[in-house]
Scaffold this active site. Structure first.
Site, mmCIF file in Angstrom:
data_model
loop_
_atom_site.group_PDB
_atom_site.id
_atom_site.type_symbol
_atom_site.label_atom_id
_atom_site.label_comp_id
_atom_site.label_asym_id
_atom_site.label_seq_id
_atom_site.Cartn_x
_atom_site.Cartn_y
_atom_site.Cartn_z
ATOM 1 N N LYS A 112 10.617 41.340 77.459
ATOM 2 C CA LYS A 112 9.856 42.573 77.226
ATOM 3 C C LYS A 112 10.745 43.767 76.944
ATOM 4 C CE LYS A 112 5.485 41.271 79.161
ATOM 5 N NZ LYS A 112 4.352 41.513 80.023
ATOM 6 N N LYS A 195 4.506 29.806 74.409
ATOM 7 C CA LYS A 195 3.296 29.807 75.234
ATOM 8 C C LYS A 195 2.208 30.658 74.573
ATOM 9 C CE LYS A 195 3.741 33.810 78.225
ATOM 10 N NZ LYS A 195 3.161 34.416 79.389
ATOM 11 N N LYS A 198 -1.001 36.848 75.238
ATOM 12 C CA LYS A 198 -1.853 37.924 74.724
ATOM 13 C C LYS A 198 -1.051 38.964 73.975
ATOM 14 C CE LYS A 198 -2.078 39.642 79.409
ATOM 15 N NZ LYS A 198 -2.902 39.622 80.566
HETATM 16 P P1 ATP Z 1 1.909 38.487 78.214
HETATM 17 O O1 ATP Z 1 2.001 37.455 77.167
HETATM 18 O O2 ATP Z 1 1.501 39.833 77.741
HETATM 19 O O3 ATP Z 1 3.096 38.493 79.136
HETATM 20 P P2 ATP Z 1 0.213 36.652 79.473
HETATM 21 O O4 ATP Z 1 -0.698 36.211 78.413
HETATM 22 O O5 ATP Z 1 1.368 35.786 79.854
HETATM 23 O O6 ATP Z 1 0.715 38.089 79.120
HETATM 24 P P3 ATP Z 1 -0.300 37.391 82.196
HETATM 25 O O7 ATP Z 1 -1.164 38.520 82.607
HETATM 26 O O8 ATP Z 1 1.164 37.617 82.276
HETATM 27 O O9 ATP Z 1 -0.668 36.931 80.737
HETATM 28 O O10 ATP Z 1 -0.668 36.108 83.007
HETATM 29 C C1 ATP Z 1 -1.801 35.929 83.811
HETATM 30 C C2 ATP Z 1 -1.820 34.521 84.372
HETATM 31 O O11 ATP Z 1 -2.048 33.583 83.320
HETATM 32 C C3 ATP Z 1 -0.519 34.081 85.033
HETATM 33 O O12 ATP Z 1 -0.803 33.284 86.173
HETATM 34 C C4 ATP Z 1 0.149 33.268 83.973
HETATM 35 O O13 ATP Z 1 1.048 32.324 84.518
HETATM 36 C C5 ATP Z 1 -1.035 32.594 83.313
HETATM 37 N N1 ATP Z 1 -0.743 32.256 81.924
HETATM 38 C C6 ATP Z 1 -0.444 33.133 80.938
HETATM 39 N N2 ATP Z 1 -0.244 32.490 79.789
HETATM 40 C C7 ATP Z 1 -0.414 31.177 80.051
HETATM 41 C C8 ATP Z 1 -0.337 29.994 79.255
HETATM 42 N N3 ATP Z 1 -0.051 30.063 77.968
HETATM 43 N N4 ATP Z 1 -0.570 28.804 79.847
HETATM 44 C C9 ATP Z 1 -0.874 28.736 81.161
HETATM 45 N N5 ATP Z 1 -0.953 29.808 81.964
HETATM 46 C C10 ATP Z 1 -0.733 31.011 81.432
#
Ligand code: ATP
Ligand code: LTN
Length: 327
Positions: A112, A195, A198
């Protein structure tokens, strides 16, 4: 005594299937067995720039997603992080035992902070994992259900908890993480080496929980697949493996059952059925979300905060006493 679980999601960006399958679906399944606390972590969200109006809306929306997914406020405490100032207080105290190199090696910080240039990375972003450790340690959490990307952060929470205990005497429970093997990392639709996220550049990389039927079909049609035409669940075919995984998790079928269903059929038939499965799953979730009013959510969040406040206060008092603050 039931074991305690704690988890949270930031009210930023659009929640997607990765968030649902990697985190929320597990929480719903665990809430009968565990003493459960689920948080909307707004103080984490502001570690990157947020529009105030959008942040408020997203905070309410995330809580609606929790509720529409099946988090039951009678069974679980559901609250907003900034409503309990003890999180920030404990974070400050843990800051005094966390070490700069420990935070510098955090993958999320490296990713980030690189995005807008390291020079403009905020101190809050750097300190993000310490606040997360405070969230977890404040409630005597035993298990943290999260996706795989959060493991490094939980390890830091363990390190800080142990370090504090060694220095000041037994105070914190050392937490473990929990994730389901199949859903620990849902990959991006346009690149199975990344992964689903968002904050991805292309919206074709994820399926948002709020996507319309039409968009879902379009995104699945465009999803990358591997060479060949057989529907097989194999590490050699990471794109297809990811799609079969999503299919299996949402339809409660095994990956072997799905392979059998598509013997002799190509990617076209598989993808159009997968789109159907995703639409059938998301439609009721979206309808439920629409049926919950902002006022209902705010009341549930208020009650949730009152439920957890005594736990947070008690733990923080114990910490203050141990470190020598006059109480
Ligand atoms: P960003 O990509 O902006 O960092 P994010 O999509 O990873 O955000 P978070 O708010 O960081 O979302 O994560 C919320 C929850 O969802 C956490 O427990 C994270 O481990 C889970 N998570 C996020 N992306 C995935 C994924 N691709 N597969 C499984 N679990 C996920
Ligand atoms: N960093 C987490 C969100 C989060 C969290 C927590 C998860 C903040 N505090 C405590 C579990 C426990 C993420 O999912 N990005």
């Amino acid at each position: 005594m039931r074991q305690r679980i704690f988890s949270g999601i930031q009210p930023s960006g659009n929640l997607h299937l990765g968030n649902y399958l990697g985190a929320i679906a597990n929480w719903v399944a665990m809430q009968d067995e565990f003493d459960s606390i689920f948080c909307v972590v707004d103080m984490h969200a502001i570690t990157v720039s947020q529009d105030p109006v959008a942040l408020r809306q997203k905070t309410i929306e995330i809580a609606k997603i929790y509720l529409a997914s099946g988090i039951d406020p009678q069974k679980s405490a559901l609250f907003v992080q900034s409503h309990i100032p003890e999180h920030a207080e404990l974070c400050w105290i843990l800051n005094t035992i966390a070490k700069v190199p420990e935070l510098e090696k955090m993958t999320q910080f490296k990713d980030k902070s690189q995005k807008n240039g390291r020079e403009s990375a905020g101190v809050g972003l750097f300190d993000y994992p310490v606040l997360m450790a405070a969230d977890i340690l404040l409630y005597n959490t035993q298990t943290v259900p999260v996706g795989h990307d959060q493991v490094q952060h939980i390890e830091l929470a363990r390190t800080l908890g142990k370090r504090f205990n060694n220095k000041f005497g037994e105070t914190f429970i050392i937490p473990d993480y929990f994730m389901k093997e199949e859903s620990k990392l849902i990959m991006a639709l346009d690149d199975p080496t990344k992964k689903m996220s968002k904050s991805a550049k292309s919206e074709y990389s994820y399926i948002a929980l709020s996507d319309s039927e039409e968009i879902i079909r379009k995104k699945i049609k465009k999803a990358v697949t591997d060479s060949g035409s057989e529907i097989v669940y194999h590490d050699d075919k990471p794109a297809l493996k990811n799609l079969i995984n999503i299919y299996a998790l949402l339809s409660h079928k095994t990956t072997a059952e799905i392979e059998t269903m598509y013997v002799g059929k190509g990617y076209g038939a598989f993808k159009s059925d997968l789109a159907e499965v995703v639409v059938d799953f998301l439609k009721p979730l979206q309808e439920k979300m629409a049926s919950i009013s902002d006022e209902q959510v705010l009341e549930i969040l208020r009650v949730g905060a009152e439920k957890v406040r005594p736990l947070a206060r008690k733990k923080l008092e114990e910490v203050k006493e141990k470190i020598g603050f006059v109480i």
